[in-house]
Design an enzyme around this catalytic site. Structure first.
Site, PDB file in Angstrom:
ATOM      1  N   TYR A 185      35.320 -89.432  98.833  1.00 14.65           N
ATOM      2  CA  TYR A 185      33.990 -89.565  98.215  1.00 14.65           C
ATOM      3  C   TYR A 185      33.020 -90.209  99.209  1.00 14.65           C
ATOM      4  O   TYR A 185      31.931 -89.687  99.471  1.00 14.65           O
ATOM      5  CB  TYR A 185      34.093 -90.409  96.941  1.00 14.65           C
ATOM      6  CG  TYR A 185      32.753 -90.821  96.384  1.00 14.65           C
ATOM      7  CD1 TYR A 185      31.927 -89.890  95.754  1.00 14.65           C
ATOM      8  CD2 TYR A 185      32.295 -92.137  96.491  1.00 14.65           C
ATOM      9  CE1 TYR A 185      30.693 -90.266  95.241  1.00 14.65           C
ATOM     10  CE2 TYR A 185      31.068 -92.516  95.977  1.00 14.65           C
ATOM     11  CZ  TYR A 185      30.263 -91.581  95.357  1.00 14.65           C
ATOM     12  OH  TYR A 185      29.040 -91.951  94.858  1.00 14.65           O
TER      13      TYR A 185
HETATM   14  N1  NAD Z   1      27.015 -94.691  89.016  1.00 10.78           N
HETATM   15  C1  NAD Z   1      27.326 -95.346  90.139  1.00 10.78           C
HETATM   16  O1  NAD Z   1      27.889 -96.445  90.122  1.00 10.78           O
HETATM   17  C2  NAD Z   1      26.957 -94.761  91.458  1.00 10.78           C
HETATM   18  C3  NAD Z   1      27.096 -95.570  92.607  1.00 10.78           C
HETATM   19  C4  NAD Z   1      26.760 -95.039  93.853  1.00 10.78           C
HETATM   20  C5  NAD Z   1      26.264 -93.759  93.948  1.00 10.78           C
HETATM   21  N2  NAD Z   1      26.155 -92.988  92.832  1.00 10.78           N
HETATM   22  C6  NAD Z   1      25.613 -91.630  92.976  1.00 10.78           C
HETATM   23  O2  NAD Z   1      24.497 -91.507  92.086  1.00 10.78           O
HETATM   24  C7  NAD Z   1      24.401 -90.159  91.611  1.00 10.78           C
HETATM   25  C8  NAD Z   1      24.389 -90.160  90.091  1.00 10.78           C
HETATM   26  O3  NAD Z   1      25.597 -90.758  89.646  1.00 10.78           O
HETATM   27  P1  NAD Z   1      25.956 -90.888  88.108  1.00 10.78           P
HETATM   28  O4  NAD Z   1      26.670 -92.170  87.945  1.00 10.78           O
HETATM   29  O5  NAD Z   1      24.767 -90.593  87.293  1.00 10.78           O
HETATM   30  O6  NAD Z   1      27.022 -89.715  87.985  1.00 10.78           O
HETATM   31  P2  NAD Z   1      27.178 -88.587  86.866  1.00 10.78           P
HETATM   32  O7  NAD Z   1      28.478 -87.902  87.156  1.00 10.78           O
HETATM   33  O8  NAD Z   1      26.977 -89.170  85.527  1.00 10.78           O
HETATM   34  O9  NAD Z   1      25.972 -87.615  87.188  1.00 10.78           O
HETATM   35  C9  NAD Z   1      26.035 -86.543  88.087  1.00 10.78           C
HETATM   36  C10 NAD Z   1      25.593 -85.287  87.355  1.00 10.78           C
HETATM   37  O10 NAD Z   1      25.568 -84.233  88.299  1.00 10.78           O
HETATM   38  C11 NAD Z   1      26.106 -83.069  87.699  1.00 10.78           C
HETATM   39  N3  NAD Z   1      26.640 -82.258  88.789  1.00 10.78           N
HETATM   40  C12 NAD Z   1      27.732 -82.516  89.554  1.00 10.78           C
HETATM   41  N4  NAD Z   1      27.913 -81.550  90.452  1.00 10.78           N
HETATM   42  C13 NAD Z   1      26.896 -80.662  90.271  1.00 10.78           C
HETATM   43  C14 NAD Z   1      26.525 -79.456  90.912  1.00 10.78           C
HETATM   44  N5  NAD Z   1      27.268 -78.937  91.896  1.00 10.78           N
HETATM   45  N6  NAD Z   1      25.429 -78.799  90.464  1.00 10.78           N
HETATM   46  C15 NAD Z   1      24.680 -79.307  89.439  1.00 10.78           C
HETATM   47  N7  NAD Z   1      25.004 -80.439  88.800  1.00 10.78           N
HETATM   48  C16 NAD Z   1      26.084 -81.118  89.214  1.00 10.78           C
HETATM   49  C17 NAD Z   1      27.155 -83.560  86.727  1.00 10.78           C
HETATM   50  O11 NAD Z   1      27.383 -82.651  85.674  1.00 10.78           O
HETATM   51  C18 NAD Z   1      26.560 -84.869  86.246  1.00 10.78           C
HETATM   52  O12 NAD Z   1      25.867 -84.691  85.021  1.00 10.78           O
HETATM   53  C19 NAD Z   1      25.586 -89.432  92.223  1.00 10.78           C
HETATM   54  O13 NAD Z   1      25.144 -88.814  93.402  1.00 10.78           O
HETATM   55  C20 NAD Z   1      26.576 -90.549  92.563  1.00 10.78           C
HETATM   56  O14 NAD Z   1      27.430 -90.175  93.619  1.00 10.78           O
HETATM   57  C21 NAD Z   1      26.467 -93.467  91.591  1.00 10.78           C
HETATM   58  O1  UGB Z   2      28.886 -98.208  94.323  1.00 10.86           O
HETATM   59  C1  UGB Z   2      29.447 -97.177  94.665  1.00 10.86           C
HETATM   60  O2  UGB Z   2      29.180 -96.635  95.718  1.00 10.86           O
HETATM   61  C2  UGB Z   2      30.538 -96.614  93.802  1.00 10.86           C
HETATM   62  O3  UGB Z   2      30.385 -97.214  92.532  1.00 10.86           O
HETATM   63  C3  UGB Z   2      31.374 -96.837  91.626  1.00 10.86           C
HETATM   64  O4  UGB Z   2      32.688 -97.063  92.195  1.00 10.86           O
HETATM   65  P1  UGB Z   2      33.453 -98.433  91.975  1.00 10.86           P
HETATM   66  O5  UGB Z   2      32.690 -99.591  92.475  1.00 10.86           O
HETATM   67  O6  UGB Z   2      34.822 -98.233  92.519  1.00 10.86           O
HETATM   68  O7  UGB Z   2      33.422 -98.548  90.382  1.00 10.86           O
HETATM   69  P2  UGB Z   2      34.610 -98.467  89.334  1.00 10.86           P
HETATM   70  O8  UGB Z   2      35.362 -97.220  89.532  1.00 10.86           O
HETATM   71  O9  UGB Z   2      33.993 -98.714  88.018  1.00 10.86           O
HETATM   72  O10 UGB Z   2      35.516 -99.709  89.745  1.00 10.86           O
HETATM   73  C4  UGB Z   2      34.971-101.035  89.664  1.00 10.86           C
HETATM   74  C5  UGB Z   2      36.026-102.032  90.072  1.00 10.86           C
HETATM   75  O11 UGB Z   2      37.074-102.025  89.115  1.00 10.86           O
HETATM   76  C6  UGB Z   2      38.334-101.970  89.775  1.00 10.86           C
HETATM   77  N1  UGB Z   2      39.295-101.281  88.905  1.00 10.86           N
HETATM   78  C7  UGB Z   2      39.124 -99.983  88.611  1.00 10.86           C
HETATM   79  C8  UGB Z   2      40.004 -99.329  87.769  1.00 10.86           C
HETATM   80  C9  UGB Z   2      41.096-100.053  87.217  1.00 10.86           C
HETATM   81  O12 UGB Z   2      41.917 -99.532  86.442  1.00 10.86           O
HETATM   82  N2  UGB Z   2      41.232-101.372  87.539  1.00 10.86           N
HETATM   83  C10 UGB Z   2      40.358-102.015  88.367  1.00 10.86           C
HETATM   84  O13 UGB Z   2      40.532-103.202  88.634  1.00 10.86           O
HETATM   85  C11 UGB Z   2      38.064-101.239  91.089  1.00 10.86           C
HETATM   86  O14 UGB Z   2      39.027-101.586  92.047  1.00 10.86           O
HETATM   87  C12 UGB Z   2      36.678-101.757  91.417  1.00 10.86           C
HETATM   88  O15 UGB Z   2      36.799-102.947  92.121  1.00 10.86           O
HETATM   89  C13 UGB Z   2      31.191 -95.380  91.291  1.00 10.86           C
HETATM   90  O16 UGB Z   2      32.261 -94.945  90.444  1.00 10.86           O
HETATM   91  C14 UGB Z   2      31.209 -94.513  92.483  1.00 10.86           C
HETATM   92  O17 UGB Z   2      30.641 -93.257  92.079  1.00 10.86           O
HETATM   93  C15 UGB Z   2      30.574 -95.088  93.713  1.00 10.86           C
HETATM   94  O18 UGB Z   2      29.403 -94.474  94.026  1.00 10.86           O
END
Ligand code: NAD
Ligand code: UGB
Length: 371
Positions: A185
């Site tokens: 990822y």
């Molecule tokens: N939520 C977090 O903690 C987090 C942290 C760091 C980065 N991000 C990034 O932020 C963005 C939004 O994350 P989110 O948490 O809302 O995730 P999410 O999975 O809820 O939203 C992503 C959406 O994109 C759609 N999608 C995926 N692949 C697609 C494609 N090929 N074409 C069209 N639609 C597609 C999915 O159906 C989904 O609804 C993502 O790029 C994710 O990698 C999220």
């Molecule tokens: O900021 C990001 O860039 C990422 O944010 C998010 O990832 P993470 O920070 O890994 O969140 P998340 O999975 O909620 O795990 C949170 C914590 O729980 C711990 N964790 C997890 C599962 C479990 O069973 N036990 C546990 O301790 C685990 O070890 C971790 O320390 C987004 O999913 C990702 O899309 C990405 O963009």
């Protein structure tokens, strides 16, 4: 080829109902407001960002493929909220170049907020191809569409804190090394940043990458720990808290969704115009990278303690060494750059934000059928 997107947009019949809905959704309230294509609009961040843009009078068109990575009924429920707010979401994939071309033909987007991606760190062990498909292939297809559009939109997109990978110097600054990803990822997000740079350099696209730090809140993602911990604690199921191999604390710079949305909107508002047009570059364009975090890492054990307090239920938990699953031990954002250039200032602490999440969770899952 043409038939497929026409069907998707519902513009086969006359009058063209789908076309009218696209145009209406993307209509700005004033010439100074934005016309934004939001990809991943039915996702967690996409829904909140689309609603915020619409509320302040910007034109918004959503795109989402509604994939089954997590419960699609949650995406459908978010979609209904968007529709009620007047945001039209086209069901389609960012890899569909013909569909993107058509959307750019119909609407002269000023901006693209690209949030569609295969998210989740650990799932990359199970389905690596989905990350390459959406985060690399899909991103290039979208960049090609932006490059060829006239006018060329400014692009703001979601990178990730995960690009800092095995870097152990904290807090993470944008200038720190990002060449040691700990998961596929993270590698695809890092690849996205490099690919974006090449489109900026060659085609004059204005591009801003936002490195989000573990975003949480209402309408969140069921694959994320705070969400499934809540579900499992309420069900009396055992949860696992990972500990780092050196027995140190595992912590995250958990960031509340409203703060992230403010950062996204500020990035759109401060984005300079692209300097290309219809694929031809006219001069150097803006290329920016910002951390959007909360600057206060919280151990996962503390996250669980807050949930126990809010849910009034004692969790059944075990602590295990973190498996080699792509997780990193610690994240912590330095946000001075985002503060200086975007006025970004996160305002929600973890307990306040989780209280809002828990309230939404209990409400949503008690009345799911009515959403
Ligand atoms: N939520 C977090 O903690 C987090 C942290 C760091 C980065 N991000 C990034 O932020 C963005 C939004 O994350 P989110 O948490 O809302 O995730 P999410 O999975 O809820 O939203 C992503 C959406 O994109 C759609 N999608 C995926 N692949 C697609 C494609 N090929 N074409 C069209 N639609 C597609 C999915 O159906 C989904 O609804 C993502 O790029 C994710 O990698 C999220
Ligand atoms: O900021 C990001 O860039 C990422 O944010 C998010 O990832 P993470 O920070 O890994 O969140 P998340 O999975 O909620 O795990 C949170 C914590 O729980 C711990 N964790 C997890 C599962 C479990 O069973 N036990 C546990 O301790 C685990 O070890 C971790 O320390 C987004 O999913 C990702 O899309 C990405 O963009």
């Amino acid at each position: 080829m043409g038939k497929q997107w026409k069907e998707k947009l519902g513009i086969l019949g006359t009058p063209p109902a789908g076309y009218a809905r696209v145009a209406k959704s993307a209509r700005r309230s004033s010439p100074s407001s934005l016309a934004v294509l939001v990809t991943g609009a039915a996702g967690f961040v996409g829904t909140h960002a689309s609603l915020a843009l619409k509320r302040r009078g910007d034109g918004v068109l959503g795109l989402d493929n509604f994939n089954r990575y997590y419960d699609p009924s949650l995406k459908r429920a978010r979609h209904r909220v968007l529709e009620r707010a007047g945001v039209f979401v086209v069901e389609g994939d960012v890899n569909d170049a013909a569909l993107l071309r058509k959307l750019f033909d119909v609407v002269p987007f000023s901006h693209v907020l690209h949030l569609a991606a295969q998210a989740g760190v650990r799932y990359a062990m199970q389905n690596p191809a989905s990350y390459v498909h959406s985060n690399v292939g899909g991103f290039v297809t979208l960049l090609e569409a932006c490059k060829s559009a006239n006018p060329q939109p400014a692009l703001v997109w979601a990178s990730s804190s995960s690009v800092y990978g095995l870097n152990s110097k904290v807090p993470f600054s944008e200038k720190d090394r990002t060449d040691q990803p700990a998961s596929l990822y993270a590698a695809t997000k890092k690849a996205g940043e490099e690919i974006a740079h090449s489109y900026n350099h060659i085609h004059g696209l204005s591009i801003t990458a936002l490195r989000f730090f573990t975003v949480y809140g209402p309408w969140g993602r069921p694959d994320m720990a705070y969400f499934f911990f809540t579900k499992d604690i309420l069900k009396g199921k055992l949860i696992t808290i990972f500990q780092s191999p050196d027995c140190g604390t595992v912590a995250r710079d958990f960031t509340y969704i409203d703060d992230i949305v403010k950062g996204c909107l500020a990035a759109l508002d401060t984005a300079k115009k692209s300097t290309g047009s219809g694929g031809k570059k006219k001069g150097p364009a803006q290329f920016r990278v910002f951390n959007l975090g909360n600057t206060s890492p919280v151990p996962v054990s503390e996250l669980v303690a807050i949930l126990e307090k809010l849910l009034k239920v004692k969790a059944k938990k075990k602590v295990l060494p973190m498996p080699a699953n792509g997780d990193v031990k610690f994240t912590h954002a330095n946000i001075s750059l985002a503060h200086r250039d975007l006025g970004y200032r996160p305002a929600t602490d973890l307990e306040t934000g989780l209280r809002k999440f828990v309230k939404w969770y209990l409400d949503f899952y008690s009345k799911k059928s009515s959403w």
